[in-house]
Write an enzyme that holds these catalytic residues in place. Structure first.
Site, PDB file in Angstrom:
ATOM      1  N   ARG A 169       1.105  -1.254   0.286  1.00  0.00           N
ATOM      2  CA  ARG A 169      -0.006  -0.096  -0.150  1.00  0.00           C
ATOM      3  C   ARG A 169       0.677   0.664   0.250  1.00  0.00           C
ATOM      4  O   ARG A 169       1.927   1.082   0.539  1.00  0.00           O
ATOM      5  CB  ARG A 169      -0.501  -0.441   1.453  1.00  0.00           C
ATOM      6  CG  ARG A 169      -2.055  -1.044   1.294  1.00  0.00           C
ATOM      7  CD  ARG A 169      -2.559  -1.351   2.862  1.00  0.00           C
ATOM      8  NE  ARG A 169      -3.779  -1.887   2.810  1.00  0.00           N
ATOM      9  CZ  ARG A 169      -3.381  -3.701   3.349  1.00  0.00           C
ATOM     10  NH1 ARG A 169      -1.971  -3.279   4.264  1.00  0.00           N
ATOM     11  NH2 ARG A 169      -4.149  -4.638   3.770  1.00  0.00           N
ATOM     12  N   LYS A 193      -1.788  -2.341   7.537  1.00  0.00           N
ATOM     13  CA  LYS A 193      -3.420  -1.944   8.018  1.00  0.00           C
ATOM     14  C   LYS A 193      -3.690  -2.786   9.271  1.00  0.00           C
ATOM     15  O   LYS A 193      -3.717  -4.150   8.977  1.00  0.00           O
ATOM     16  CB  LYS A 193      -4.367  -2.211   7.317  1.00  0.00           C
ATOM     17  CG  LYS A 193      -5.656  -1.119   7.425  1.00  0.00           C
ATOM     18  CD  LYS A 193      -6.266  -1.680   5.741  1.00  0.00           C
ATOM     19  CE  LYS A 193      -7.643  -1.269   5.920  1.00  0.00           C
ATOM     20  NZ  LYS A 193      -8.714  -1.104   4.677  1.00  0.00           N
ATOM     21  N   HIS A 268      -2.336   1.739  -6.283  1.00  0.00           N
ATOM     22  CA  HIS A 268      -3.255   0.587  -5.559  1.00  0.00           C
ATOM     23  C   HIS A 268      -3.408  -0.419  -6.752  1.00  0.00           C
ATOM     24  O   HIS A 268      -3.783  -1.391  -6.555  1.00  0.00           O
ATOM     25  CB  HIS A 268      -4.115   1.120  -4.730  1.00  0.00           C
ATOM     26  CG  HIS A 268      -5.330   0.519  -4.000  1.00  0.00           C
ATOM     27  ND1 HIS A 268      -4.631  -0.093  -2.731  1.00  0.00           N
ATOM     28  CD2 HIS A 268      -5.835  -0.446  -3.703  1.00  0.00           C
ATOM     29  CE1 HIS A 268      -5.149  -1.062  -2.243  1.00  0.00           C
ATOM     30  NE2 HIS A 268      -6.160  -1.090  -2.331  1.00  0.00           N
ATOM     31  N   ARG A 271      -0.850  -2.560  -6.629  1.00  0.00           N
ATOM     32  CA  ARG A 271      -1.282  -3.448  -6.158  1.00  0.00           C
ATOM     33  C   ARG A 271      -2.025  -4.726  -6.323  1.00  0.00           C
ATOM     34  O   ARG A 271      -1.940  -5.467  -6.267  1.00  0.00           O
ATOM     35  CB  ARG A 271      -1.779  -2.793  -4.645  1.00  0.00           C
ATOM     36  CG  ARG A 271      -2.402  -4.402  -2.944  1.00  0.00           C
ATOM     37  CD  ARG A 271      -2.225  -3.130  -2.623  1.00  0.00           C
ATOM     38  NE  ARG A 271      -3.563  -3.458  -1.385  1.00  0.00           N
ATOM     39  CZ  ARG A 271      -2.845  -4.571  -0.325  1.00  0.00           C
ATOM     40  NH1 ARG A 271      -1.190  -4.722   0.249  1.00  0.00           N
ATOM     41  NH2 ARG A 271      -4.017  -5.332   0.293  1.00  0.00           N
ATOM     42  N   HIS A 294      -3.861  -8.438   4.490  1.00  0.00           N
ATOM     43  CA  HIS A 294      -5.111  -8.801   4.390  1.00  0.00           C
ATOM     44  C   HIS A 294      -5.866  -9.870   5.527  1.00  0.00           C
ATOM     45  O   HIS A 294      -5.195 -10.982   6.244  1.00  0.00           O
ATOM     46  CB  HIS A 294      -6.226  -9.869   3.559  1.00  0.00           C
ATOM     47  CG  HIS A 294      -5.865  -8.346   1.978  1.00  0.00           C
ATOM     48  ND1 HIS A 294      -6.171  -8.975   0.060  1.00  0.00           N
ATOM     49  CD2 HIS A 294      -5.922  -7.271   1.383  1.00  0.00           C
ATOM     50  CE1 HIS A 294      -6.286  -7.817   0.067  1.00  0.00           C
ATOM     51  NE2 HIS A 294      -6.178  -6.956   0.560  1.00  0.00           N
ATOM     52  N   TYR A 303     -10.440 -10.772  -6.032  1.00  0.00           N
ATOM     53  CA  TYR A 303      -9.383 -11.125  -7.843  1.00  0.00           C
ATOM     54  C   TYR A 303     -10.109 -12.499  -8.098  1.00  0.00           C
ATOM     55  O   TYR A 303      -9.020 -12.131  -9.529  1.00  0.00           O
ATOM     56  CB  TYR A 303      -8.184 -11.183  -7.287  1.00  0.00           C
ATOM     57  CG  TYR A 303      -7.167  -9.971  -6.774  1.00  0.00           C
ATOM     58  CD1 TYR A 303      -6.872  -8.749  -7.714  1.00  0.00           C
ATOM     59  CD2 TYR A 303      -7.046  -9.689  -4.578  1.00  0.00           C
ATOM     60  CE1 TYR A 303      -6.512  -7.312  -7.037  1.00  0.00           C
ATOM     61  CE2 TYR A 303      -6.639  -8.831  -4.097  1.00  0.00           C
ATOM     62  CZ  TYR A 303      -6.789  -7.656  -5.636  1.00  0.00           C
ATOM     63  OH  TYR A 303      -5.726  -6.238  -4.670  1.00  0.00           O
TER      64      TYR A 303
END
Length: 325
Positions: A169, A193, A268, A271, A294, A303
């Site tokens: 990110r 995150k 992004h 990414r 994640h 995805y």
């Protein structure tokens, strides 16, 4: 800390009972759950909007007064709320408001407040998210866009290579320091995150360009990526020289425009391109989940429709050709 978002002003007006609980909930988000500053800021915005609406429109002043009728009225309010761009809030943005409210209610229940069960609030259905990503040829064009005759070009080249090699990110990339990188192992650790730690790997190509950029620098600053334009005071602190996320976003946009890509690529999107490239090459979803940082595999599953299209193309190209010349 949370004070970034709550300077001298109160979180909300103290005339109601929402203020103190919302403030404590946001503190919990940041300190206990390790949510990112952006998440805390967004939740503050969503809950401040609900509290203001609850006081002024629904005439309720404490969380215990929230019921399904109030929620239905609030949902109707969100549907017609202007988005500041000539339209109304998208279903996705409405869903964010509802998710924040549900999280707030869950925290209240955990802290022994007698409030309605958050599970009674349905989250608005949002159409399947469309993932933008670059194909191999487009990635190569973008990675080769910087001019390498100056330090800025070398830095930008290194940034683009690191983005595509790692799937970082932009907020994670700009926080990197020189001493984070293990060039011998071509890897480094980060806390992403939600406070989730992970190991990130560099391709040989990305490590080479990153090394070339660092060798070209003549400064003592700790940040991995720093600004080189404008007057630089040798006594400037490290953080004053660190590139901001906005600066990196503008840089990527500049090169996208330079090579005339048909996709409005952002950090992004790079990414997404990293993840899509891995999956189409045969990587399993769980591994890609770990590399992206994640928390849940369900986030990574966004995805799969991209890779499913790839599998469909493979099926059409090869199915029924067994044994044929």
């Amino acid at each position: 800390m949370l004070k970034i978002f709550m300077p001298k002003e109160k979180v909300l007006s103290r005339k109601d009972a929402f203020s103190e609980t919302i403030y404590k909930f946001l503190i919990n988000l940041e300190v206990e759950r390790g949510s990112s500053p952006l998440t805390v800021r967004n939740y503050r915005h969503y809950l401040k909007r609900f509290s203001k609406w609850a006081n002024n429109r629904a005439k309720i002043y404490k969380p215990e007064e929230i019921d399904l009728k109030v929620i239905q009225q609030y949902r109707s309010y969100l549907v017609s709320l202007p988005d500041g761009k000539g339209g109304t809030l998208s279903k996705k943005t409405q869903a964010y408001h509802v998710i924040a409210l549900r999280s707030y209610l869950k925290w209240l229940i955990k802290n022994d407040y007698k409030v309605m069960a958050p599970e009674k609030i349905d989250i608005p259905k949002v159409s399947e998210r469309q993932i933008k990503h670059l194909n191999g040829e487009q990635v190569d064009r973008l990675l080769n866009a910087p001019t390498l005759s100056n330090i800025n070009g070398k830095r930008d080249k290194a940034i683009l290579e690191v983005f595509f090699s790692t799937g970082l990110r932009v907020s994670e990339l700009v926080l990197l320091n020189r001493d984070n990188i293990d060039f011998e192992r071509r890897e480094f650790g980060i806390v992403g995150k939600g406070g989730k730690a992970r190991v990130v790997f560099l391709s040989a190509r990305a490590a080479e360009w990153l090394s070339l950029y660092l060798n070209a620098r003549r400064d003592h600053y700790k940040p991995l990526f720093v600004r080189h334009r404008g007057k630089v005071d040798p006594s400037s602190g490290d953080e004053s020289m660190r590139l901001s996320p906005r600066s990196v976003q503008r840089m990527v946009k500049k090169y996208v425009k330079k090579v005339k890509l048909p996709i409005e690529a952002t950090p992004h999107v790079l990414r997404h391109s990293f993840a899509t490239d891995l999956l189409m090459a045969g990587a399993d979803l769980r591994s890609v989940q770990e590399m992206l940082g994640h928390k849940n595999v369900s986030t990574t599953q966004v995805y799969t429709h991209v890779t499913n299209r790839h599998l469909k193309d493979v099926h059409h190209a090869f199915h029924g050709r067994g044994g044929k010349d």
